[in-house]
Scaffold this motif. Structure first.
Motif, PDB file in Angstrom:
ATOM      1  N   ILE A   1       5.181  -4.776  -5.089  1.00 45.10           N
ATOM      2  CA  ILE A   1       4.942  -3.332  -5.034  1.00 45.10           C
ATOM      3  C   ILE A   1       3.724  -3.040  -4.156  1.00 45.10           C
ATOM      4  O   ILE A   1       3.698  -2.059  -3.417  1.00 45.10           O
ATOM      5  CB  ILE A   1       4.739  -2.756  -6.461  1.00 45.10           C
ATOM      6  CG1 ILE A   1       6.010  -2.938  -7.284  1.00 45.10           C
ATOM      7  CG2 ILE A   1       4.358  -1.284  -6.400  1.00 45.10           C
ATOM      8  CD1 ILE A   1       5.849  -2.588  -8.750  1.00 45.10           C
TER       9      ILE A   1
ATOM     10  N   GLY B   1       3.532  -3.249   0.507  1.00 40.91           N
ATOM     11  CA  GLY B   1       3.648  -2.150   1.472  1.00 40.91           C
ATOM     12  C   GLY B   1       2.346  -1.379   1.603  1.00 40.91           C
ATOM     13  O   GLY B   1       1.919  -1.009   2.699  1.00 40.91           O
TER      14      GLY B   1
ATOM     15  N   HIS C   1       2.381   6.361  -2.975  1.00 38.61           N
ATOM     16  CA  HIS C   1       2.995   5.045  -3.063  1.00 38.61           C
ATOM     17  C   HIS C   1       3.909   4.919  -4.289  1.00 38.61           C
ATOM     18  O   HIS C   1       5.025   4.420  -4.204  1.00 38.61           O
ATOM     19  CB  HIS C   1       1.904   3.972  -3.113  1.00 38.61           C
ATOM     20  CG  HIS C   1       2.436   2.591  -2.941  1.00 38.61           C
ATOM     21  ND1 HIS C   1       2.878   2.127  -1.733  1.00 38.61           N
ATOM     22  CD2 HIS C   1       2.623   1.586  -3.829  1.00 38.61           C
ATOM     23  CE1 HIS C   1       3.311   0.886  -1.890  1.00 38.61           C
ATOM     24  NE2 HIS C   1       3.165   0.540  -3.144  1.00 38.61           N
TER      25      HIS C   1
ATOM     26  N   LEU D   1       8.067   4.301  -4.565  1.00 40.40           N
ATOM     27  CA  LEU D   1       8.755   3.377  -5.459  1.00 40.40           C
ATOM     28  C   LEU D   1       9.854   4.116  -6.226  1.00 40.40           C
ATOM     29  O   LEU D   1      10.987   3.651  -6.354  1.00 40.40           O
ATOM     30  CB  LEU D   1       7.742   2.758  -6.425  1.00 40.40           C
ATOM     31  CG  LEU D   1       8.278   1.701  -7.384  1.00 40.40           C
ATOM     32  CD1 LEU D   1       8.617   0.423  -6.635  1.00 40.40           C
ATOM     33  CD2 LEU D   1       7.271   1.397  -8.478  1.00 40.40           C
TER      34      LEU D   1
ATOM     35  N   ALA E   1       7.014   1.136   3.751  1.00 38.08           N
ATOM     36  CA  ALA E   1       7.943   1.801   2.838  1.00 38.08           C
ATOM     37  C   ALA E   1       9.155   0.929   2.576  1.00 38.08           C
ATOM     38  O   ALA E   1       9.694   0.908   1.467  1.00 38.08           O
ATOM     39  CB  ALA E   1       8.361   3.155   3.410  1.00 38.08           C
TER      40      ALA E   1
ATOM     41  N   VAL F   1       8.385  -1.332  -0.147  1.00 36.83           N
ATOM     42  CA  VAL F   1       8.497  -0.624  -1.429  1.00 36.83           C
ATOM     43  C   VAL F   1       9.966  -0.489  -1.796  1.00 36.83           C
ATOM     44  O   VAL F   1      10.336  -0.541  -2.968  1.00 36.83           O
ATOM     45  CB  VAL F   1       7.839   0.766  -1.351  1.00 36.83           C
ATOM     46  CG1 VAL F   1       7.832   1.406  -2.718  1.00 36.83           C
ATOM     47  CG2 VAL F   1       6.429   0.666  -0.819  1.00 36.83           C
TER      48      VAL F   1
ATOM     49  N   ALA G   1      10.931  -3.535  -3.530  1.00 34.53           N
ATOM     50  CA  ALA G   1      10.380  -3.529  -4.884  1.00 34.53           C
ATOM     51  C   ALA G   1      11.177  -2.594  -5.780  1.00 34.53           C
ATOM     52  O   ALA G   1      11.552  -2.948  -6.904  1.00 34.53           O
ATOM     53  CB  ALA G   1       8.912  -3.101  -4.852  1.00 34.53           C
ATOM     54  N   GLY G   2      11.469  -1.393  -5.279  1.00 33.56           N
ATOM     55  CA  GLY G   2      12.234  -0.427  -6.066  1.00 33.56           C
ATOM     56  C   GLY G   2      13.621  -0.936  -6.388  1.00 33.56           C
ATOM     57  O   GLY G   2      14.137  -0.711  -7.491  1.00 33.56           O
TER      58      GLY G   2
ATOM     59  N   GLY H   1       6.708   6.233 -11.132  1.00 24.67           N
ATOM     60  CA  GLY H   1       5.831   5.508 -10.210  1.00 24.67           C
ATOM     61  C   GLY H   1       4.377   5.415 -10.628  1.00 24.67           C
ATOM     62  O   GLY H   1       3.696   4.451 -10.293  1.00 24.67           O
TER      63      GLY H   1
ATOM     64  N   ALA I   1       1.620   2.618  -9.488  1.00 19.69           N
ATOM     65  CA  ALA I   1       0.786   2.916  -8.322  1.00 19.69           C
ATOM     66  C   ALA I   1      -0.653   2.504  -8.587  1.00 19.69           C
ATOM     67  O   ALA I   1      -1.285   1.861  -7.748  1.00 19.69           O
ATOM     68  CB  ALA I   1       0.871   4.399  -7.992  1.00 19.69           C
TER      69      ALA I   1
ATOM     70  N   ALA J   1      -1.025  -1.034  -8.294  1.00 15.78           N
ATOM     71  CA  ALA J   1      -0.902  -1.452  -6.895  1.00 15.78           C
ATOM     72  C   ALA J   1      -2.219  -1.238  -6.142  1.00 15.78           C
ATOM     73  O   ALA J   1      -2.630  -2.088  -5.358  1.00 15.78           O
ATOM     74  CB  ALA J   1       0.227  -0.686  -6.215  1.00 15.78           C
TER      75      ALA J   1
END
Lengths: 420, 316, 348
Positions: free
Chosen positions: B47, B50, B65, B69, B227, B230, B233-234, B248, B252, B255
């Motif tokens: 996560i 990015g 960010h 996600l 992105a 991300v 990750a998502g 998120g 965040a 992160a």
């Protein structure tokens, strides 16, 4: 912004909506358009927005029942509008409190002073209910708590606070009554494990459960408080798993509920039994996500769809709600819907939209349980505004749906015990 | 709260099973804690990757960010719904869509925020903060605030049992994706022309224009890549986590701390810090009351930056 | 610096005069603004709008306080919620547990917050840029977690302020918002005056020096470090006073409603939108931002479709991009970075 048109004219409305008031007094036909405004303050954005949006559907369904020409054996369920006010319709004004006590209060003030609402319904978050109800008290406007479950709310000596549904302590007593009967039946129910979030809901719920467990001789095998909306619950579940209580009692909202069940399954922990303090464990989203892992889950509830077999009106109301929301009524939405019906009934009897008159009517409320959609014995408020006759039920999730298993009088199935 | 003493007593026996042999179970419990923390850490790192890339490139903290996600998770949810294909196969599409979103956000928002003469950093923070709120609102508008999840996937709900230590497949897969993403990122930066352009732009955005590198193009691709990471990750998260407009936020914050702990500008630092944070969180949760597990992360960050003010591997 | 100053001695004297004339004008503007705001609530009697006035003035004061450290000193803290929470909890606990007047609680909260700021500042000011910012976030989050688990302070249940007699001593006024408006106005005015005073003080010069050129400022060494500490303490003090005020105003606090990260953002946001490191920036930002927050939620938030968020977020984004130097750019004719010689002359 909508300005209300009131059947009774006071100075403020006269100033505010003079022209319209004049029109309505001149043309009798317009009398039917009279409206009673009721404020509804819920979380409509943010982490709990789902509850708020569902509440909106529930309250709109209730307004349909009140305003439409139905013949339901429910408070305010017959005829169109409120007979006591010449058929006036109920109109809802929604406001978003974003789970912030300050914003909840500001919205309550706005609804009372600008929209001139007759009463306010709310608010899911007990912390927000605390500030809204302090405000409504100052303005002498009733606050009807639909779904706040904190027991502290009715203990502040407020005269304009009313709650028809049970609070966490009443729910907890029902949960342990059930455990007692399981014990009597010879099941091994010695230890309980608490799993609760670090919020006002989790704290109230777990305090009641901890005290009741100790008073009734249950061993507290594990007592886990976790940060709400955690990115991971792995460590928490490991502790539950190693303590392995006879009954796991979660007090969690949907997010953490889903994560809890997923993590338990990932870590191979199959709890012997789960008796949940509803919240997330009454939400469709949770069962959509992890229902397959929850066969045999027990949750306390204010509401049971089974009751529709005895009271067909419940089925009809549920269909109306489902048409709006795509969901069955649940623990929260049933309470929200019922709250507006009881409130409308009181306004009808008060024949007034003035706060003190509505308060008097609410205080005199005496609605038999059969005239509600709930398993309650009746609706009658104590001095503190709490209805002590709001008997909860326990539901078990079996074969993809909830069935009532407790109390015996309402049960339609024998509990499956243990769950795993 | 009345049972504080009880709680404290209990803390000492946490992780020990009651009925089986204590020694083996202690080892297993310990191993489980370490492994779970490691897997979660790799996902935290993924996560953060990015965010770290974008930051290292142009000193911009992307406050949206967490919402990136969230968008990636909804993209995966929507694609699974529309195409009925398993998330694992859809990952490249989600990453591609997120690449486009990142590039658009750079061209439409960040590029303009960077023109600020005073406090450009704060302007970027709040421009992306505004963007974050818009993205949350859009998610609520299009998907309703209902909690979603993707049922019946290849990996979802499946667990590998290694002698009593449980390794959930989605997290194992996530860990593998995370390592692969970092290897890919390393190769990209060290072995390709674009990577050299990236590094050069990072060193001196003004000078690169002289040697014919289009700064804007590099930044656009940089944001796209950030992105896109991300997006990966998502995609992984969508398999095992619930999805809703506010999902998120908690990730965040972790992160940001991950990137700072690893050191701004260091991609490898983000990986190392992610793993460290995952482990510390898991260990803190067994020592302190579980609701305080984030305190371990915070303490670790402070301890590191007090000793090394540029994080573990930072160069900025 | 001295050689430079001698070289432009004449220009410096001139710039100095202009500088002080500008400062007098600022003070006059303040008087006018305060007078207008004092009359406003007598004309606007709507409680909802009065509520927005209280919030706007409160965030003006809070953002002005944040601006002392974040704007003038250039130390971007996104953890000021910790001081807000300390203020709110100190006065509330003193009042509910010991019956101490909230006015004393306010001062005590401010004092404790200033002390905490000094304790944190000592290690934190060694950190630069984003490392510093994230350290502030992390500490505020840790405070949130700790307060949630602190039974004495009500834990997650929070503390409801018991209803006392409505008067100035208790800082409770029932339905009446006027006293809160004037208290918030006083707070905003005091923080403005403090900032105004600082602009012309030695500290003010040092901080601008630190912000504009950290390396050069390092020659000042210890002096700079001490002045940063002073900025942190001052900033924390007034944010905590604002926190006590908020607790009295809402009459209910819990960790999430005073220590949440979004408060830290809300202290910085008005200053950034209005003009960071400027005297009028925070007020300008708050006057735009707070009504915007309230109106979008109240009149577009009832749908539950997130439309209020889209409008609110988009407007923040647009303001940030449209006037990156802050809305103050509309009012100040000269661009902020003045011609080098005159500017530096006035400042050194």
């Amino acid at each position: 912004m909508t300005k209300s048109i009131h059947p009774t004219l006071n100075r403020r409305t006269l100033l505010g909506a003079g022209a319209i008031a004049l029109a309505s007094s001149v043309t009798p036909a317009l009398a039917q358009q009279k409206e009673v405004l009721i404020g509804a303050i819920f979380p409509l954005s943010g982490a709990s927005a789902q509850v708020g949006v569902d509440a909106k559907h529930a309250l709109e369904t209730a307004a349909d029942i009140i305003n439409g020409n139905y013949n339901f054996d429910l408070p305010a369920g017959k005829g169109g509008g409120l007979a006591g006010l010449g058929g006036a319709k109920v109109k809802l004004v929604f406001a978003d409190h974003q789970a912030d006590p300050q914003k909840g209060r500001a919205e309550a003030e706005r609804l009372i002073t600008q929209d001139k609402v007759a009463a306010i319904v709310g608010s899911f978050h007990s912390a927000v209910a605390a500030t809204i109800s302090a405000t409504t008290e100052r303005y002498q406007v009733p606050y009807f708590s639909a779904d706040n479950s904190s027991p502290s709310l009715n203990r502040r000596g407020l005269k304009y606070f009313f709650r028809a549904a049970a609070h966490d302590e009443m729910f907890t007593v029902a949960m342990f009554d059930f455990l007692d009967t399981m014990r009597k039946r010879g099941e091994k129910v010695n230890s309980v494990g608490l799993f609760h979030e670090d919020t006002i809901f989790g704290t109230d719920s777990s305090n009641a459960q901890r005290d009741t467990a100790q008073a009734r001789g249950y061993n507290l095998a594990v007592d886990i408080k976790y940060r709400a909306n955690s990115p991971s619950l792995t460590a928490e579940v490991q502790q539950l798993s190693s303590a392995n209580p006879d009954v796991l009692m979660p007090s969690s909202y949907t997010t953490d509920g889903i994560l809890l069940v997923k993590t338990m399954s990932e870590l191979g922990y199959k709890p012997k039994a789960i008796v949940a303090q509803a919240a997330g464990f009454a939400e469709k989203s949770l069962f959509d996500a992890v229902g397959d892992k929850l066969d045999g889950l027990i949750s306390r509830a204010s509401f049971s769809l089974d009751l529709a077999q005895k009271r067909p009106v419940i089925g009809k109301v549920n269909e109306m709600f489902k048409a709006r929301s795509g969901k069955d009524l649940n623990d929260n939405t049933s309470r929200q819907l019922m709250a507006l019906l009881i409130l409308a009934d009181a306004i009808d009897r008060a024949k007034s939209v003035e706060g003190p008159a509505i308060r008097e009517a609410l205080a005199k409320t005496d609605i038999p349980g059969e005239k509600t959609i709930m398993p309650w014995t009746k609706v009658a408020f104590g001095e503190d505004g709490q209805n002590m006759n709001a008997n909860p039920v326990l539901l078990q999730y079996l074969g993809g749906k909830f069935v009532t298993i407790f109390p015996e009088s309402a049960a339609i199935a024998k509990p499956k015990w243990p769950m795993n | 709260m009345p049972c504080r003493e009880h709680r404290l007593l209990r803390l000492r026996v946490k992780g020990l099973a009651q009925d089986n042999g204590l020694k083996t179970m202690t080892f297993q419990a310990l191993a489980q804690i370490v492994v779970s923390g490691l897997l979660m850490g790799l996902i935290y790192a993924l996560i953060a990757a990015g965010l770290s890339l974008i930051f290292g490139l142009m000193d911009v903290v992307n406050f949206a960010h967490g919402e990136f996600l969230m968008m990636a998770m909804y993209a995966m949810f929507g694609l699974v719904l529309a195409l009925a294909v398993d998330p694992v196969l859809l990952m490249p599409i989600v990453a591609g869509l997120m690449f486009a979103l990142g590039a658009i956000v750079y061209l439409g928002v960040v590029r303009h925020a960077m023109r600020a003469k005073v406090n450009a950093g704060m302007v970027q923070v709040f421009a992306t903060f505004g963007l974050a709120i818009v993205l949350r609102g859009l998610a609520q508008l299009f998907f309703t605030p209902d909690f979603r999840s993707i049922p019946n996937t290849w990996l979802g709900g499946k667990t590998l049992n290694l002698g009593g230590i449980f390794l959930p497949w989605p997290q194992l897969f996530g860990g593998a994706v995370s390592i692969a993403a970092f290897v890919g990122l390393y190769l990209l930066i060290s072995r390709t022309d674009f990577g050299r352009a990236l590094a050069a732009t990072r060193e001196d955005a003004g000078a690169v224009a002289l040697v014919g590198i289009d700064r804007n193009k590099v930044f656009t691709i940089g944001w796209g890549l950030g992105a896109g990471l991300v997006g990966l990750a998502g995609s992984v998260m969508a398999i095992f986590f619930y999805i809703h407009p506010d999902v998120g936020g908690p990730f965040a914050l972790t992160a940001y701390v991950t990137v700072a702990l690893g050191g701004f500008g260091s991609i490898f630092g983000a990986l190392a810090a992610g793993v460290i944070i995952g482990l510390i969180e898991a260990i803190t949760a067994t020592i302190l009351p579980t609701e305080m597990k984030s305190l371990g992360i915070y303490a670790a960050y402070l301890a590191v930056v007090f000793v090394r003010p540029r994080g573990l591997f930072g160069n900025i | 610096m001295s050689t430079q100053s001698i070289g432009i001695a004449a220009g410096l004297a001139q710039a100095n005069d202009r500088f002080h004339a500008a400062r007098r004008r600022q003070l006059m503007t303040l008087v006018v603004v305060v007078l207008v705001i004092s009359v406003l609530p007598l004309l606007v009697k709507d409680v909802y709008l009065q509520n927005i006035m209280v919030l706007t003035l409160m965030y003006t004061a809070l953002s002005q306080s944040w601006n002392i450290l974040g704007g003038y000193c250039g130390q971007i803290s996104l953890g000021h919620a910790i001081y807000f929470g300390i203020g709110a909890y100190t006065s509330t606990l003193l009042f509910t547990k010991f019956g101490v007047s909230p006015w004393f609680g306010m001062a005590a909260g401010g004092g404790i917050a200033a002390l905490v700021a000094l304790v944190l500042g000592y290690p934190f000011f060694r950190l630069k840029g984003h490392y510093f910012t994230i350290a502030t976030i992390v500490v505020a989050e840790a405070a949130l977690v700790l307060f949630l688990s602190w039974p004495y302070a009500g834990g997650a249940l929070g503390i409801q302020l018991p209803a006392a007699a409505d008067n100035w001593a208790n800082l409770q006024f029932g339905r009446n918002k006027l006293p809160f408006i004037y208290t918030a106005l006083a707070l905003a005015t005091i923080t403005w005056l403090v900032t105004w005073k600082i602009e012309d003080s030695r500290w003010g010069y040092w901080w601008r020096a630190v912000k504009d050129n950290p390396e050069a400022a390092e020659s000042l060494g210890v002096v700079i470090f001490n002045s940063k500490m002073a900025a942190a303490a001052l900033s924390a003090f007034f944010v905590a006073v604002g926190g006590s005020f908020y607790a009295q105003f809402v009459a209910y606090i819990d960790p999430d409603s005073v220590l949440n990260f979004h408060f830290s953002l809300l202290f910085a946001l008005p200053a950034v939108l209005g003009g960071i490191g400027t005297l009028w920036g925070p007020a300008l930002g708050a006057i735009i931002l707070i009504p915007l927050t309230e109106f979008t939620r109240s009149y577009a938030g009832g749908s539950g479709q997130g439309i209020d968020l889209i409008i609110y977020g988009a407007l923040i984004m647009l303001i940030a991009l449209w006037k990156p130097e802050g809305l103050i750019g509309f009012f100040v004719r000269q661009p902020k970075p003045l011609p080098a010689s005159a500017d530096e002359g006035a400042h050194s």
